[in-house]
Design an enzyme around this catalytic site. Structure first.
Site, mmCIF file in Angstrom:
data_model
loop_
_atom_site.group_PDB
_atom_site.id
_atom_site.type_symbol
_atom_site.label_atom_id
_atom_site.label_comp_id
_atom_site.label_asym_id
_atom_site.label_seq_id
_atom_site.Cartn_x
_atom_site.Cartn_y
_atom_site.Cartn_z
ATOM 1 N N LEU A 1 0.882 -1.310 -0.075
ATOM 2 C CA LEU A 1 -0.088 0.031 -0.132
ATOM 3 C C LEU A 1 0.933 1.063 0.015
ATOM 4 O O LEU A 1 1.678 1.514 0.839
ATOM 5 C CB LEU A 1 -0.940 -0.075 1.193
ATOM 6 C CG LEU A 1 -1.968 1.045 1.180
ATOM 7 C CD1 LEU A 1 -2.566 1.108 0.067
ATOM 8 C CD2 LEU A 1 -2.634 1.072 2.750
ATOM 9 N N ASP A 2 0.731 2.159 -0.840
ATOM 10 C CA ASP A 2 1.119 3.379 -1.107
ATOM 11 C C ASP A 2 2.971 3.350 -1.135
ATOM 12 O O ASP A 2 3.555 4.170 -0.914
ATOM 13 C CB ASP A 2 0.906 4.418 0.017
ATOM 14 C CG ASP A 2 -0.459 4.816 -0.136
ATOM 15 O OD1 ASP A 2 -1.057 4.695 -1.278
ATOM 16 O OD2 ASP A 2 -0.940 5.438 0.801
ATOM 17 N N GLU A 3 3.279 2.180 -1.730
ATOM 18 C CA GLU A 3 4.975 2.092 -1.572
ATOM 19 C C GLU A 3 5.324 1.435 -2.961
ATOM 20 O O GLU A 3 6.434 1.002 -3.124
ATOM 21 C CB GLU A 3 5.374 0.818 -0.610
ATOM 22 C CG GLU A 3 5.040 1.517 0.859
ATOM 23 C CD GLU A 3 5.462 0.426 1.818
ATOM 24 O OE1 GLU A 3 6.156 -0.482 1.399
ATOM 25 O OE2 GLU A 3 5.067 0.549 3.128
#
Length: 282
Positions: free
Chosen positions: A225-227
């Site tokens: 997530l969001d990486e």
């Protein structure tokens, strides 16, 4: 004689002879090189190249001419018509600022995408889609319908021949399977702060902590997530005189600018993946 313009982008392990092989193949296809950029990563030892060409050859003829070089160097190679807008599906929830920035840039001719459909898990932004004359598909998502909702999304991607999916403040976490299905062709935007603020009202959290910088990160979607690999970031300075409401307004502007640039660079074939990093040709 008709002149066609193409973008040739490629990546492979670096070794001598790549530029010579590509240039020779382009010459064979009758290409005039109008722009060329290249980069060799000192960390991964991968080679990246983006070339704009003008030629009387078709895309199929150009790919055929490049095939021997692509095979010899085990290249990941794309040939893309320079004037073809990228077919893009936009996903959103309730906040419309980023969606509006994307659609306004597309309508004004500065963003080379074509948006045949907008997908949302809520109905609040349907009037905006109607204003821009774009089909709006409402796909509610609950814990029990998530799999069916994602299957419907993939049906729309296939039905509309979608090249890129943009999450414009779409407030749902995509499953690992969907992330893999959209690998390399889905872009997300999220608020990025130092320190990071998770959960509800991140700008209010930032205001309460007295941060001095707020910003946003546009990145490719991955199961982490969001990486995912970062395409673009933007930050602006804030100070104690700003209210939480001003933080929100300023953050929305930053999010829109960062995402529009990321989508533009992707659509112009300027972004190449180097593992968890990106190579971006200006």
């Amino acid at each position: 004689m008709t002149t066609n313009e193409f973008i040739v982008s490629l990546s492979c392990s670096d070794r001598p002879g790549i530029v010579h092989a590509v240039s020779g193949a382009l010459l064979e296809a009758g290409c005039n090189i109008t722009e060329s950029q290249q980069f060799e990563s000192p960390e991964t030892h991968n080679f990246f190249m983006r070339v704009s060409v003008a030629t009387a050859s078709t895309a199929a003829e150009l790919e055929l001419a490049l095939a021997p070089a692509a095979g010899a160097f085990a290249m990941e190679l794309r040939v893309t018509p320079e004037d073809r807008p990228l077919r893009t599906l936009i996903m959103c929830s309730k906040e419309g600022h980023v969606l509006n920035d994307l659609l306004f840039a597309q309508r004004s001719g500065t963003l080379p995408i074509e948006v045949p459909v907008i997908v949302s898990n809520h109905l609040e932004l349907k009037p905006m889609a109607d204003f821009y004359g774009i089909d709006f598909v409402h796909i509610p998502v609950t814990s029990t319908t998530k799999a069916q909702a994602e299957a419907k999304l993939l049906e729309l991607v296939a039905e509309h021949d979608i090249d890129l999916v943009v999450l414009a403040r779409y407030m749902q976490i995509l499953s690992d399977d969907l992330c893999r299905a959209l690998n390399g062709k889905a872009i997300n935007i999220h608020h990025s702060f130092l320190p990071s603020f998770m959960g509800a009202k991140p700008y209010h959290q930032a205001h309460a902590r007295g941060v001095k910088l707020i910003g946003a990160t546009a990145h490719y979607v991955t199961a982490d997530l969001d990486e995912g690999p970062i395409i673009e970031q933007e930050v602006i300075r804030v100070d104690h005189a700003r209210t939480a409401a001003q933080f929100v307004a300023m953050g929305r502007n930053v999010e829109g600018r960062a995402l529009v640039r990321a989508v533009q660079w992707h659509a112009e074939q300027r972004v190449l993946l180097d593992g968890n990093r990106t190579v971006i040709f200006s």
